[in-house]
Structure formats: structure tokens, C-alpha cells
Design a protein around this motif. Structure first.
Motif, PDB file in Angstrom:
ATOM      1  N   LEU B 435       0.844  -1.198   0.000  1.00 26.66           N
ATOM      2  CA  LEU B 435       0.000   0.000   0.000  1.00 26.66           C
ATOM      3  C   LEU B 435       0.879   1.247   0.000  1.00 26.66           C
ATOM      4  CD1 LEU B 435      -2.700  -1.200   2.547  1.00 26.66           C
ATOM      5  CD2 LEU B 435      -3.047  -0.737   0.101  1.00 26.66           C
ATOM      6  N   ARG B 436       0.557   2.180  -0.877  1.00 21.21           N
ATOM      7  CA  ARG B 436       1.327   3.430  -0.931  1.00 21.21           C
ATOM      8  C   ARG B 436       0.650   4.463  -0.042  1.00 21.21           C
ATOM      9  NH1 ARG B 436       1.523   2.694  -6.779  1.00 21.21           N
ATOM     10  NH2 ARG B 436      -0.084   4.285  -6.849  1.00 21.21           N
ATOM     11  N   ALA B 437       0.988   4.409   1.212  1.00 16.60           N
ATOM     12  CA  ALA B 437       0.428   5.363   2.183  1.00 16.60           C
ATOM     13  C   ALA B 437       1.403   5.498   3.339  1.00 16.60           C
ATOM     14  CB  ALA B 437      -0.934   4.887   2.679  1.00 16.60           C
ATOM     15  N   GLY B 438       1.385   6.664   3.962  1.00 23.14           N
ATOM     16  CA  GLY B 438       2.353   6.951   5.014  1.00 23.14           C
ATOM     17  C   GLY B 438       2.051   6.295   6.341  1.00 23.14           C
ATOM     18  N   VAL B 439       0.795   5.994   6.565  1.00 21.88           N
ATOM     19  CA  VAL B 439       0.415   5.332   7.817  1.00 21.88           C
ATOM     20  C   VAL B 439      -0.499   4.161   7.469  1.00 21.88           C
ATOM     21  CG1 VAL B 439      -0.693   5.578  10.081  1.00 21.88           C
ATOM     22  CG2 VAL B 439       0.494   7.526   9.059  1.00 21.88           C
ATOM     23  N   ILE B 440      -0.160   2.990   7.961  1.00 23.03           N
ATOM     24  CA  ILE B 440      -1.019   1.822   7.753  1.00 23.03           C
ATOM     25  C   ILE B 440      -1.506   1.349   9.115  1.00 23.03           C
ATOM     26  CG2 ILE B 440      -1.202  -0.499   6.793  1.00 23.03           C
ATOM     27  CD1 ILE B 440      -0.293   1.396   4.654  1.00 23.03           C
ATOM     28  N   TRP B 441      -2.799   1.365   9.283  1.00 27.74           N
ATOM     29  CA  TRP B 441      -3.361   0.822  10.525  1.00 27.74           C
ATOM     30  C   TRP B 441      -3.885  -0.580  10.243  1.00 27.74           C
ATOM     31  CZ3 TRP B 441      -5.121   6.184   9.790  1.00 27.74           C
ATOM     32  CH2 TRP B 441      -4.551   7.086  10.699  1.00 27.74           C
ATOM     33  N   SER B 442      -3.517  -1.535  11.075  1.00 27.27           N
ATOM     34  CA  SER B 442      -4.115  -2.848  10.896  1.00 27.27           C
ATOM     35  C   SER B 442      -4.908  -3.232  12.135  1.00 27.27           C
ATOM     36  CB  SER B 442      -3.057  -3.902  10.581  1.00 27.27           C
ATOM     37  OG  SER B 442      -1.979  -3.792  11.456  1.00 27.27           O
ATOM     38  N   ASN B 443      -6.127  -3.638  11.891  1.00 25.96           N
ATOM     39  CA  ASN B 443      -7.100  -3.958  12.942  1.00 25.96           C
ATOM     40  C   ASN B 443      -7.267  -2.819  13.939  1.00 25.96           C
ATOM     41  OD1 ASN B 443      -7.642  -6.427  11.791  1.00 25.96           O
ATOM     42  ND2 ASN B 443      -6.051  -7.479  12.947  1.00 25.96           N
ATOM     43  N   THR B 444      -7.061  -1.633  13.436  1.00 25.61           N
ATOM     44  CA  THR B 444      -7.375  -0.422  14.199  1.00 25.61           C
ATOM     45  C   THR B 444      -7.400   0.717  13.181  1.00 25.61           C
ATOM     46  OG1 THR B 444      -6.800   0.897  16.140  1.00 25.61           O
ATOM     47  CG2 THR B 444      -4.975   0.171  14.753  1.00 25.61           C
ATOM     48  N   PHE B 445      -7.792   1.909  13.620  1.00 27.88           N
ATOM     49  CA  PHE B 445      -7.807   3.033  12.674  1.00 27.88           C
ATOM     50  C   PHE B 445      -7.774   4.336  13.456  1.00 27.88           C
ATOM     51  CE2 PHE B 445      -8.818   5.622   9.059  1.00 27.88           C
ATOM     52  CZ  PHE B 445      -8.383   4.874   7.985  1.00 27.88           C
ATOM     53  N   ASN B 446      -7.263   5.366  12.800  1.00 27.32           N
ATOM     54  CA  ASN B 446      -7.218   6.703  13.405  1.00 27.32           C
ATOM     55  C   ASN B 446      -6.538   6.696  14.762  1.00 27.32           C
ATOM     56  OD1 ASN B 446      -8.192   8.373  11.440  1.00 27.32           O
ATOM     57  ND2 ASN B 446     -10.313   8.336  12.144  1.00 27.32           N
ATOM     58  N   LYS B 447      -5.414   6.034  14.836  1.00 29.80           N
ATOM     59  CA  LYS B 447      -4.645   6.045  16.078  1.00 29.80           C
ATOM     60  C   LYS B 447      -3.463   7.007  15.897  1.00 29.80           C
ATOM     61  CE  LYS B 447      -6.799   3.194  18.767  1.00 29.80           C
ATOM     62  NZ  LYS B 447      -8.058   3.534  18.081  1.00 29.80           N
ATOM     63  N   PHE B 448      -3.229   7.797  16.933  1.00 31.92           N
ATOM     64  CA  PHE B 448      -2.159   8.792  16.873  1.00 31.92           C
ATOM     65  C   PHE B 448      -1.353   8.733  18.158  1.00 31.92           C
ATOM     66  CE2 PHE B 448      -6.036  10.254  14.812  1.00 31.92           C
ATOM     67  CZ  PHE B 448      -5.603  10.412  13.503  1.00 31.92           C
ATOM     68  N   ASP B 449      -0.081   8.992  18.035  1.00 37.60           N
ATOM     69  CA  ASP B 449       0.773   9.006  19.223  1.00 37.60           C
ATOM     70  C   ASP B 449       1.963   9.904  18.928  1.00 37.60           C
ATOM     71  OD1 ASP B 449       1.198   7.098  21.862  1.00 37.60           O
ATOM     72  OD2 ASP B 449       3.098   7.805  21.038  1.00 37.60           O
ATOM     73  N   PRO B 450       2.401  10.674  19.918  1.00 35.49           N
ATOM     74  CA  PRO B 450       3.536  11.573  19.660  1.00 35.49           C
ATOM     75  C   PRO B 450       4.787  10.845  19.198  1.00 35.49           C
ATOM     76  CG  PRO B 450       2.708  11.831  21.912  1.00 35.49           C
ATOM     77  CD  PRO B 450       1.868  10.787  21.275  1.00 35.49           C
ATOM     78  N   THR B 451       4.939   9.590  19.568  1.00 39.79           N
ATOM     79  CA  THR B 451       6.159   8.874  19.192  1.00 39.79           C
ATOM     80  C   THR B 451       6.090   8.309  17.780  1.00 39.79           C
ATOM     81  OG1 THR B 451       5.392   6.715  19.977  1.00 39.79           O
ATOM     82  CG2 THR B 451       6.440   8.134  21.604  1.00 39.79           C
ATOM     83  N   SER B 452       4.921   8.385  17.154  1.00 35.43           N
ATOM     84  CA  SER B 452       4.710   7.699  15.879  1.00 35.43           C
ATOM     85  C   SER B 452       4.643   8.690  14.725  1.00 35.43           C
ATOM     86  CB  SER B 452       3.407   6.886  15.967  1.00 35.43           C
ATOM     87  OG  SER B 452       3.162   6.231  14.748  1.00 35.43           O
ATOM     88  N   PRO B 453       5.528   8.550  13.729  1.00 39.21           N
ATOM     89  CA  PRO B 453       5.539   9.498  12.612  1.00 39.21           C
ATOM     90  C   PRO B 453       4.252   9.425  11.792  1.00 39.21           C
ATOM     91  CG  PRO B 453       7.495   8.085  12.588  1.00 39.21           C
ATOM     92  CD  PRO B 453       6.551   7.511  13.584  1.00 39.21           C
ATOM     93  N   PHE B 454       3.817  10.585  11.322  1.00 39.46           N
ATOM     94  CA  PHE B 454       2.586  10.684  10.542  1.00 39.46           C
ATOM     95  C   PHE B 454       2.850  11.577   9.342  1.00 39.46           C
ATOM     96  CE2 PHE B 454      -1.370  12.633   9.296  1.00 39.46           C
ATOM     97  CZ  PHE B 454      -2.330  11.644   9.457  1.00 39.46           C
ATOM     98  N   GLY B 455       2.355  11.132   8.182  1.00 40.91           N
ATOM     99  CA  GLY B 455       2.502  11.962   6.989  1.00 40.91           C
ATOM    100  C   GLY B 455       2.251  11.125   5.752  1.00 40.91           C
ATOM    101  N   GLY B 456       2.224  11.791   4.592  1.00 37.08           N
ATOM    102  CA  GLY B 456       1.708  11.109   3.413  1.00 37.08           C
ATOM    103  C   GLY B 456       2.711  10.827   2.307  1.00 37.08           C
ATOM    104  N   TYR B 457       2.251  10.012   1.363  1.00 35.10           N
ATOM    105  CA  TYR B 457       2.906   9.783   0.087  1.00 35.10           C
ATOM    106  C   TYR B 457       2.249  10.729  -0.933  1.00 35.10           C
ATOM    107  CZ  TYR B 457       5.032   5.205   1.381  1.00 35.10           C
ATOM    108  OH  TYR B 457       5.770   4.186   1.939  1.00 35.10           O
ATOM    109  N   ARG B 458       2.920  10.940  -2.014  1.00 31.11           N
ATOM    110  CA  ARG B 458       2.348  11.603  -3.183  1.00 31.11           C
ATOM    111  C   ARG B 458       1.597  12.887  -2.838  1.00 31.11           C
ATOM    112  NH1 ARG B 458       1.111   8.492  -7.786  1.00 31.11           N
ATOM    113  NH2 ARG B 458      -1.074   8.207  -7.256  1.00 31.11           N
ATOM    114  N   GLU B 459       0.376  13.029  -3.334  1.00 34.86           N
ATOM    115  CA  GLU B 459      -0.327  14.317  -3.161  1.00 34.86           C
ATOM    116  C   GLU B 459      -0.902  14.511  -1.761  1.00 34.86           C
ATOM    117  OE1 GLU B 459      -2.884  15.674  -6.245  1.00 34.86           O
ATOM    118  OE2 GLU B 459      -1.537  15.004  -7.834  1.00 34.86           O
TER     119      GLU B 459
END
Lengths: 307, 477, 323
Positions: B435-459
Motif C-alpha cells: 500500500l502506498r500510504a504513510g500510515v497503515i493501521w491494521s485492525n485499528t484506525f485513526n490512532k495517533f501518538d507523539p512517538t509515531s511518525p505521521f505523513g503522506g505519500y504523493r499528493e
């Protein structure tokens, strides 16, 4: 103006009476106790020893802990380990930061205790206490970063996900530095806690009072009982049973002095991780990451990738 | 009462005291805009005017950048440990003010208090706490022995997570020794201005943080300003493109966190009840005003009917209404403009032949509202499958094989996030690889944490926020 | 020994009779149920825990919770006197307010059923008896059946049986099924509550499988726990069982009840469970016929909260009766 001077004189007379009552008043001396499992017991042996300042003046008595106290401390540390190591790194960081906050509020007490214990001038004692507080902050910030610095995603040659993460080794016995009663102690204890290990501290033999007072700070700082246990007494008496103890995972021999080699050899029986004493460690220097990494085990997980 | 209906349980507004007017925060002080212009900020749930806010023009942006520039030498020269202690102070003050800030966020933004209280605010404080710890540890972050800050950072943030996006921007910038000028979104300026007061309380040196409120023109003036060394933007892909053009050829380092059209992929061996929760959370969390929202549900055909039934049943229990009510799940749409966009795109979905469904749901008569909505019979060609709606609207598509799921999920210019639901671990990792995406959640979704990098691919943008990686955006590395 | 082929029980699970045709078929069916992601389940339960139940809805929920209580005494030290006193409490929980509803049932050990039946005559309150060598269930099948029959003969309206966790954990699903079916038969007209003992099943996947197994075998209720082990009813494991009865009704048309037992001590807890019922299984389960709370100390806390709502002042433990 007259009103103001009236107030001033009132204030002055208040001060005078304060001074007089201070002269009449007999100070309440503190009974120093061990810190085991979140409680403050006397030594089960009922023994104490005299603690003096650098000039030989009596300061207080400290409990002379026995091998049974050491055993109790290990039991308490082991019991506390699952919860402390299982807490989120963020939570551990908050707790260590809380220690700094609480210590900040008791700076005056520790300045006096450290000055007495180490024979330091007031400015030097102040610097040591301030550095000790900042050291807690330094390690508070490490709890949720050590895995990011010490862990790795490993590009193995095959369709596998491969991840190495550090885990705390378990119960660590810390022989606190003999010459730096607070800053040295914090410098060796805080990193052990930051990783998620629990600790049994053998305080500096001749200068145990700051360590015993630090236990009071820990007890009121959200550090769960048993995570830190503080013993005062003789390295020669407490060292061997702790070094041979089957439920101790690691020894920090920094303050073990002449006993260090024998204790390291004793620890070999259960293959404990051992950190040897290093000559002339400078506690005011940048602590780096060494003390953070030694009580860690690296765990590597393999998992196939396939549809 | 014969049925178990929950009585209103409103969170008290008494914890906030909103001043009738707010100035710009420049050089440690609040001041009106140079030309005296103001704009109003309203509560999207009631259309009540909450306050008047200064409208920063070019002169104000200039002053803010100058203040940040003036503060930079001393701030960047401060030992890391001391910088860190300021950030720890801010983290603690945020924790102490968290209920007040949650209520203020909910009033200004329209999001449910349950989310601002339980998600936004804890993450905001945690973000500052995390980056506070980095301030004196930068040499361990992998960007060299003595990484240098960039200078003055221009930061423009959106209205969907006003205070959280502020934290994502300001915490790493300050930890690395930069000074900042931040522009909050036009519709949600209040928590950023309250944050400015917290900076004052924390004793942060004047000029290290500057907040300029305004609209797109203010933002354009800020990112285009000669005096900034770094531009960080979170918002739409369209504006992100314009900013990238603006900074082309300059010294300004740029990071962008833009739109998304994430696929939430459910296999037939998924933990179904949790998958339903994840799909609901993926698209209805924060009214779907989430750049990484799981707006496309890709479900394996063999389990599609079962999942859709369960999803509709679950959607019928969503409680839409007063954002300050502690039992509200879905709050108000942030603005009339956003509501119009959602309405336009959903109308297009129907016109293009997709089937629209919403649970029976009573919407308040004032304010901006949109019922949770599901489109079935969607194909890759439909606009509701391609364009970011940024609202509580889910498009459902089906697939038969893992390859097909990957192909459909990747078939978008975006690449911010994706979700995978299956109990088979090796398939999760196989999918995640493709999958071409910056964050992949498996068996969960919309999880955020200060220690975890977040950001996108492409546009969906470039650069990462959060974690060790998030430091890079603010270092000369 | 050849095990008797189980009689498919079409009444228990219309349309699913074939899944219990053999050990292999039953295993395939139970292991084919969707998995449970523990983190997700826990998170959902925690979210529902944040529901805020106030004013009129709180008053409604407190009375409903009282009506759902299986007021329980399961101690080695139980005596007829203790049971009679509990029965009186169940019938008129708050002597200062006769509008307080009665509880659903009094739950006792089998040898005290007669006492409870006599004490509750005319009140409409059910007598529930634990049986089948409660709580461990480690006895021969004949003993368990005799235990059940005696309790029913003595007048128990409801039987709370324990499953053979040893057989379940070692994968002998058909043996568990048969035993439940046999107890079901021994119950005659009495309602059967099947205790899964979630704390010993240990995983959520196992709890979901055990729930379906019990329902397939004819359970009228599935019950979380005995109250005698470390982990009893928890919001997530109860939520999971509520999903199971919801899905079972969708698959078979037969509605099965849920009883959460053990560790529910406060009004806040009880209300949280009602929220779980309301938002998971749905309003159809919001009645004492379909949801029960097995508890002893909970009732007094509900009564104190009820007094608070009535009078506006916080009550204290001396203003409710100790029975």
C-alpha cells in the motif's frame, strides 16, 4: 508614612518573638528508615549505625540493613516489575518528571543534607542538587525514546518483517556511588527506572541520608511502591546475598568499592548482567546513553509477509 | 420514561471565559491588527458569535516574523535541557487546563466534547511532553552530532484539530531551537490564542511563539514572507500545491500534510465487530473532518452483506447533536462552506448512480449539520470515491482478491493512510508492504501518538510529523 | 466409550442443527466464528463507559437495574435465616420507600431453595439456584444432573449451571454441548442460565465460542461467571456476550438472555452495563427477562443513589438495610 513604619515595627517585633521561640524550642530529629515495597520499615535486625558529617559530627542514625531486609527488597522489586515495566513509556516519563517536580520543592532540605553528607560548600551542594533534579528530567525524556534509538527495523534477506526492540531486564541491584550521595545516586538510579526495570538501591555506606530522604520524595511522586527500594548498611554484608540472589537480574557495582570483583564473580552463578565500576566517573558530565542501555535486553520478532 | 433514552448531559461551559475580542500574539504581547481589522468566530453548532478576533494583514505578519527573528538567537543558543524545561512546563500547563481547552475547542470547532476531552487534549499535552524530552537529546536522533535549527518557522494549520495541529507544529519546532509564527484556521482561532496565554504563564521568552489570526490571505503572506526559513502547512492539497510553488527556489524548507482518500480494507476473516467499530471510527470520528479518514471502505465480496448490515445497525446508534453533550458521538460540521461542499459532493454521488443511505437521525435546527451517510454501489469512477469529501460520508466498494484490494486502494493520487482488517498477520504485512500510504493501521484506525511518525505519500504531502522522524522537518539536516 | 450422538436440538437453534452433528462439525463452526480483536473490544467497552447517564434517565436506569438483580448469597456459611432475610430484602429493598421495585430473583445454593421458595411465595420473585457442582463443576455428570433435578423439584425457577471448562479448554466441545443439553433436559420447565466462567476461558475468542456453544445447546441465558474466580464480569466480556446473543437471534430467531455476575458493586458500574445492553444487543434486551445482574452488595448502592435522586442529598450506608 507613619502607617508604614508602624507596620514595619510590627513585623520586626514579630521576627524577634519568632527568634525567641526558636531559641526555646527543641528541634525534632528525624528517624531515618529503609524504603521497601512502598513502606518505611526499620531494619528487621533492629540495628542502626551512626552517620557523621565530614568533620565527624553525628548527624543521625541510619538503619543497618540485614540480608533479610535485602531479601524483602528483592521480593518487593520483583512484585512491582510487571506493572512498572508494563506501564506505557509515556506514563513512566510522567512519573519521573513528577519526581523532579517534587524534588524541586525540597531543594533546601537536600542542599543541607548533601552539604553535610559530602562536606560541600553551600554553592557546590546547591549545584549538586540542581543537577540531580535536571537529571530526572533528562531521563524522564528518555522513557519513550530509548526504543527509538536502541531499536531497529532489520532488512533481513527474505519475506519477513523483522523488528528489534529493547526490553527492561528486570530487577536491578544498584550499589550507589560512595562519593556522590545524591547526584551520583540519581545518575545511576533514574536510568534504571526509565527503562522499566525496578531497583534495589544500596545507599552510599557513609553518606546514606540523602538516599533515605530521596525515598520520601519517590513515595510521594506516583512511583509505585516496590519500584525503588532503598537500603542503608554495609556493602560487605548486603552485597553477597544480593549478588547471589536468583531473582535479581542485574547488578550495578558502581559503588561496590573493593567488593566489586567478588560480587561480579558471585553474580556469574546466575549470569546476571553486571555493570562494573569505572574509576573517577564525573557525575556532573553529560550522562550520555550508556547507563540507559545496559539494563536492556533486545528482543527481535520475525513475522512472515505473505498473502 | 419507558425506554432508556439518555437525558441531556452537557459539559459545563462555566470553565471557559471567552473574551469578547482577541488580539494577535506578537513578541509576547497581545495587540490589535495594525489596520484594526477583525473577524468573527462562531460556534458551528449554534451559529452563536463567540468572539471577535484580530485579522492580521501584511504589516502584522511582518511584525510577527520580526519578533520571531529577534527571539531566535537567544532561543536557539539556550542549552537543550533548558529549552526542554520550557516545553515540559507547557505540557504540564496544558494538562492543568485540559478541560477548559476541551470545552473551548468544542465550542469553536463543533467536535464532540468526548473527543476533544479524551482524544485531542491528551494528545496535545503528550506531544509537548514527548518533544520536550528531545530538546537535549538531538544528537541521538540520527541527524548528526550537533544538528542546527532552521530559524523562523511559518506554520499554517487547519480547523479540524486546531490545538492538536498546533501542538504537532510548535512542539518539534521549539524543541529543535526554532522560533515560530503560527496561523490558526480562520474558523477556529480561539484555542491557539488561549495557548498563547499558556506560553506567557510558562515564562516562554517573548517572540519564541507568535500567533497571527486571519484567513487565507494572512497565511499566504506568512508563507511567502522573506524572513521565514521554514514553512509547515497542514490543509488541503490545493493550497499545499500553491505553497510549494510559492517557496520554489527559496531557502525555505517545506513540509506539507495534505488531503487523503484512505481505503479501509476489510477481509472476510476480519474480527468483524471490531472492524465495524474501526470503519465507523475511521469515517465518523470528528465528523469525518480528518485528512486520514477511512473514507473508502473496501470490503471483500464474501463478507460484504454481513458487514454492511452490521455497519448500518451500528450507524443507527450514533448520537448526532450538541457537541457539548457528553454522550454525543458526531458533532457539527465546522462551517457553512464545508457543509456546502459535503452537500455538493453527496449530491454528485447520487447523480452518478451510487445509493445513498443514512440512519434515521434528527438534526438540530440551527448550526451546520450533516447526518452520517453511506454510499453503496460506488465504483472507482465516482467522484465520491475519488475526491476528498472531508465529512461524515463513507463510500463502499468491494473486492475479491488481495491484489485487487491493493490496486483499488492505491488507485488515487493521495497516499496518507490505509486500514487493513484481517486476523492473518502475514497478510497484514504483505498488504502493508504494497500500500502506498504513510500510515497503515491494521485492525485499528485513526490512532495517533507523539512517538509515531505521521505523513503522506504523493499528493498527501511530504515530511513527517511525530516521533524521531518529526524532528527532521525543523533541523538543518 | 462411544459417546451418544447428540440429539440435534432444533428448538435450541433453528437452522443450525447440523453444526452440532459431530465433534468435527461443532469445532469447525465454533472456530469459524469471527475472531475478536481484544484491543478493539476493550476500547469499545471503554468508550461506552464514558456515557453520562443523568436525571430522568438515571432514575429509570436505577429502577431497571434493581429489577434486573439476581440478589445472591453463595457462601459456605449460608443459613436458612440468612436466606430468609435476603428474600425479605429482595421483595422490599427500601423500607423507607415502598415504591422501590423488587429484584428479579434470589440466587442461592441448592440446599436452600426450599427456604427461598417459602420465603418468596406470592412475591413474584424468582428463585434461582446454582447447580451442577457449582462453582468448579468438577463432579460426575450424574451428580450434576441429580443436583439440578433436586433444585428444580424443590421449586427453583431458574438453574445457574457451570460448564466443564476443562473439557472446553481441551477442545472437547461436544462433551460440553452434551452436558449442557442434558442439564437443559433435567431443568424441565425451569430456565437455564449457563455460566461460562470467562475468567478461566481466558481469551475473548474462547468466550465467543463458549457463548455460541451454550446457546446451541439450549441455554436460556448465558452468564459471565461464578463470582468465585479472579476475573468475573467485565464490561468487555459482557459486551462480547451481548454481541453473541444479538448475532444468535439474527441467525436463529431465538432470543437468549445475558447475566453479568461478580464484581458489579456500584450504581455507576450497573448503569455502564445497561448502556452496553442498550447500545450492543439493543432495547429488546433491556428487561429482567433478558438481562440480569448477579450481585450482592450492588443493591444497597443502587438504593442509596435512588434516595439521592429522591431527596437531593447523598445517603449513607446506615440508611439502607444490611441483610
Amino acid at each position: 508614612m507613619p502607617e508604614r513604619s508602624g507596620k514595619q515595627s510590627e513585623k520586626q517585633s514579630g521576627k524577634q518573638s519568632e527568634k525567641q521561640s526558636e531559641q526555646r524550642r527543641l528541634a525534632v530529629l528525624k528517624t531515618y528508615k529503609l524504603y521497601v515495597g512502598g513502606a518505611f520499615p526499620r531494619s528487621e535486625s533492629g540495628r542502626v549505625y551512626e552517620v557523621t558529617d565530614a568533620s565527624g559530627r553525628w548527624l543521625a542514625n541510619a538503619p543497618l540493613a540485614s540480608r533479610k531486609d535485602a531479601r524483602n527488597a528483592v521480593v518487593a522489586a520483583r512484585k512491582a516489575f510487571p506493572r512498572w515495566s508494563g506501564a506505557t513509556a509515556y506514563n513512566r516519563g510522567q512519573v519521573l518528571y513528577r519526581v523532579a517536580e517534587m524534588l524541586e520543592g525540597r531543594r533546601e532540605q537536600f542542599r543541607a543534607e548533601v552539604a553535610d553528607a559530602e562536606g560541600l560548600s553551600a554553592p557546590k551542594a546547591r549545584a549538586a542538587v540542581d543537577a540531580a533534579i535536571d537529571r530526572w528530567v533528562w531521563y524522564a525524556g528518555w522513557t519513550d525514546k530509548v526504543a527509538q534509538v536502541a531499536g531497529a527495523a532489520n532488512p533481513v534477506a527474505g519475506p519477513y518483517f523483522n523488528l528489534s526492540t529493547p526490553e527492561p531486564t528486570g530487577v536491578v541491584v544498584v550499589f550507589a556511588p560512595q562519593e556522590s550521595s545524591l547526584l551520583g545516586l540519581v545518575s545511576v538510579l533514574a536510568p534504571v527506572l526509565a527503562t522499566g526495570c525496578t531497583a534495589v538501591v544500596v545507599a552510599a555506606e557513609r553518606a546514606p541520608l540523602p538516599a533515605l530522604s530521596l525515598a520520601e520524595v519517590l513515595a510521594t511522586s506516583d512511583v509505585p511502591g516496590g519500584v525503588v527500594n532503598v537500603l542503608s548498611g554495609r556493602v560487605a554484608e548486603l552485597g553477597p546475598p544480593l549478588a547471589a540472589h536468583g531473582d535479581v537480574d542485574a547488578l550495578d557495582l558502581t559503588g561496590a568499592g573493593p567488593e566489586a570483583t567478588a560480587l561480579e564473580a558471585e553474580a556469574a552463578g546466575t549470569l546476571k548482567r553486571v555493570r562494573r565500576p569505572r574509576p573517577d566517573e564525573d557525575w556532573t558530565a553529560d550522562p550520555g546513553t550508556g547507563r540507559l542501555l545496559w539494563p536492556l535486553e533486545t528482543k527481535t520478532v520475525w513475522h512472515p509477509m505473505g498473502v | 420514561m419507558s425506554t432508556f433514552e439518555y437525558a441531556p448531559a452537557p459539559e459545563s461551559r462555566a470553565v471557559v471565559d471567552i473574551a469578547p475580542s482577541h488580539g494577535l500574539f506578537i513578541g509576547g504581547e497581545f495587540r490589535p491588527a495594525a489596520d484594526g481589522k477583525v473577524f468573527k468566530t462562531v460556534s458551528p453548532a449554534s451559529e452563536e458569535v463567540l468572539s471577535e478576533v484580530a485579522w492580521a494583514g501584511e504589516a502584522d505578519v511582518d511584525a510577527a516574523v520580526a519578533a520571531a527573528r529577534a527571539a531566535f538567537p537567544a532561543w536557539s543558543a539556550l542549552p537543550g535541557a533548558e529549552r526542554g524545561k520550557y516545553l515540559f512546563r507547557i505540557a504540564r500547563l496544558l494538562q492543568e487546563h485540559s478541560r477548559e481547552l476541551a470545552v473551548l475547542e468544542t465550542l469553536d470547532n463543533g467536535k464532540p466534547i468526548r473527543e476533544s476531552r479524551d482524544v485531542d487534549l491528551p494528545l496535545v499535552a503528550a506531544h509537548f511532553f514527548y518533544y520536550a524530552g528531545w530538546a537535549d537529546k538531538l544528537r541521538y536522533a540520527g541527524f548528526g552530532d550537533a544538528p542546527r535549527p532552521l530559524g523562523v518557522a511559518a506554520q499554517v494549520i487547519p480547523w479540524n484539530f486546531p490545538l492538536l495541529m498546533l501542538a504537532w507544529k510548535i512542539a518539534p519546532a521549539l524543541a529543535t531551537g526554532n522560533t515560530v509564527v503560527l496561523k490558526p484556521a480562520e474558523t477556529t482561532p480561539l484555542t491557539a490564542l488561549r495557548f498563547a496565554e499558556i506560553c506567557v504563564q510558562a515564562g516562554l521568552p517573548a517572540g519564541v511563539v507568535n500567533i497571527v489570526t486571519g484567513d487565507g490571505a494572512t497565511g499566504a503572506a506568512l508563507v511567502g514572507h522573506e524572513g521565514v526559513d521554514k514553512v509547515a502547512f497542514t490543509g488541503s492539497t490545493e493550497v499545499g500545491r500553491a505553497i510549494a510553488r510559492t517557496v520554489a527556489g527559496t531557502r525555505k524548507k517545506l513540509t506539507l500534510e495534505l488531503g487523503g482518500k484512505a481505503a479501509n480494507i476489510v477481509f472476510d476473516d476480519a474480527p468483524l465487530d471490531q472492524a465495524v467499530e474501526g470503519v465507523v471510527n475511521g469515517i465518523f470520528f470528528n465528523q469525518g473532518h480528518v485528512c486520514c479518514a477511512g473514507s473508502r471502505l473496501l470490503v471483500q465480496e464474501s463478507v460484504a452483506d454481513e458487514l454492511l448490515d452490521a455497519l448500518k445497525r451500528r450507524m443507527a446508534t450514533l448520537r448526532v447533536g450538541d457537541p457539548l453533550d457528553k454522550n454525543t458521538d458526531v458533532g457539527a460540521i465546522n462551517s457553512a462552506a464545508q457543509l456546502a461542499r459535503i452537500e455538493e459532493l453527496t449530491a454528485a454521488g447520487e447523480a452518478e448512480g451510487a445509493e445513498r443511505w443514512s440512519p434515521p437521525c434528527e438534526l438540530p435546527s440551527t448550526g451546520y449539520w450533516f447526518a452520517p451517510t453511506l454510499f453503496t454501489g460506488v465504483t472507482q469512477a465516482h467522484r465520491v470515491a475519488r475526491e476528498e469529501i472531508f465529512g461524515p460520508v463513507l463510500s463502499v466498494l468491494t473486492f475479491r482478491t488481495p491484489d485487487e484490494a491493493v490496486a483499488k486502494a492505491n488507485n488515487t493520487p493521495y497516499g496518507l493512510s490505509a486500514g487493513i482488517w484481517t486476523e492473518k498477520g502475514s497478510r497484514i504485512l504483505w498488504m502493508a508492504n504494497r500500500l502506498r500510504a504513510g500510515v497503515i493501521w491494521s485492525n485499528t484506525f485513526n490512532k495517533f501518538d507523539p512517538t509515531s511518525p505521521f505523513g503522506g505519500y504523493r499528493e498527501s504531502g511530504y515530511g513527517r510529523e511525530g516521533g524521531r522522524h518529526g524532528l527532521e522537518a525543523y533541523l538543518d539536516a | 466409550m462411544l459417546s451418544r450422538p447428540p440429539s440435534p436440538s432444533p428448538a435450541a437453534a433453528p437452522g443450525l442443527a447440523d453444526v452440532t452433528a459431530s465433534d468435527a462439525a461443532l469445532r469447525r463452526f465454533l472456530h469459524g466464528l469471527p475472531g475478536v480483536d481484544a484491543v478493539g473490544l476493550d476500547a469499545r467497552a471503554a468508550t461506552l463507559r464514558t456515557r453520562s447517564i443523568k436525571t430522568t434517565s438515571k432514575a429509570f436506569a436505577i429502577d431497571l437495574a434493581i429489577r434486573m438483580i439476581d440478589l445472591t448469597t453463595l457462601e459456605g456459611a449460608d443459613t436458612p435465616g440468612k436466606v430468609r432475610s435476603l428474600c425479605a430484602k429482595g421483595a422490599a429493598p427500601d423500607p423507607t420507600d415502598r415504591d422501590t421495585p423488587a429484584v428479579a430473583a434470589i440466587c442461592v445454593y441448592p440446599d436452600l431453595v426450599t427456604t427461598a421458595v417459602q420465603a418468596l411465595r406470592g412475591t413474584g420473585i424468582k428463585v434461582a439456584s446454582v447447580a451442577t457442582a457449582f462453582p468448579a463443576g468438577r463432579a460426575a455428570r450424574d451428580v450434576k444432573l441429580a443436583d439440578t433435578r433436586q433444585a428444580v423439584a424443590d421449586g427453583a425457577d431458574e438453574i445457574d449451571m457451570v460448564i466443564d471448562r476443562g473439557a472446553f479448554l481441551s477442545g472437547r466441545y461436544l462433551a460440553v454441548f452434551e452436558e449442557i443439553a442434558a442439564v437443559r433436559e433435567a431443568c424441565g420447565g425451569a430456565h437455564l442460565k449457563v455460566i461460562l466462567e470467562n475468567g478461566e476461558l481466558a481469551t475473548y475468542d474462547a468466550i465467543r465460542r463458549a457463548s455460541w456453544l451454550a446457546m446451541l445447546a439450549g441455554a436460556d441465558f448465558i452468564k459471565t461467571s461464578t463470582g468465585k474466580v479472579g476475573v468475573n464480569a467485565t464490561p468487555p466480556n459482557t459486551l462480547l456476550m451481548l454481541e453473541a446473543v444479538r448475532d444468535f437471534r439474527a441467525a436463529t430467531g431465538r432470543q437468549v438472555g445475558v447475566k453479568a455476575a461478580g464484581g458489579i458493586r456500584t450504581t455507576k458500574d450497573a448503569l455502564a452495563y445497561l448502556v452496553l445492553v442498550n447500545e450492543t444487543a439493543g432495547p429488546d434486551w433491556l428487561s429482567p427477562d433478558w438481562f440480569r445482574l448477579g450481585a450482592s452488595s450492588l443493591l444497597n448502592d443502587l438504593l442509596m443513589q435512588r434516595q439521592k435522586l429522591r431527596t437531593g442529598s447523598y445517603s449513607g450506608p446506615d440508611y439502607v438495610t444490611v441483610d
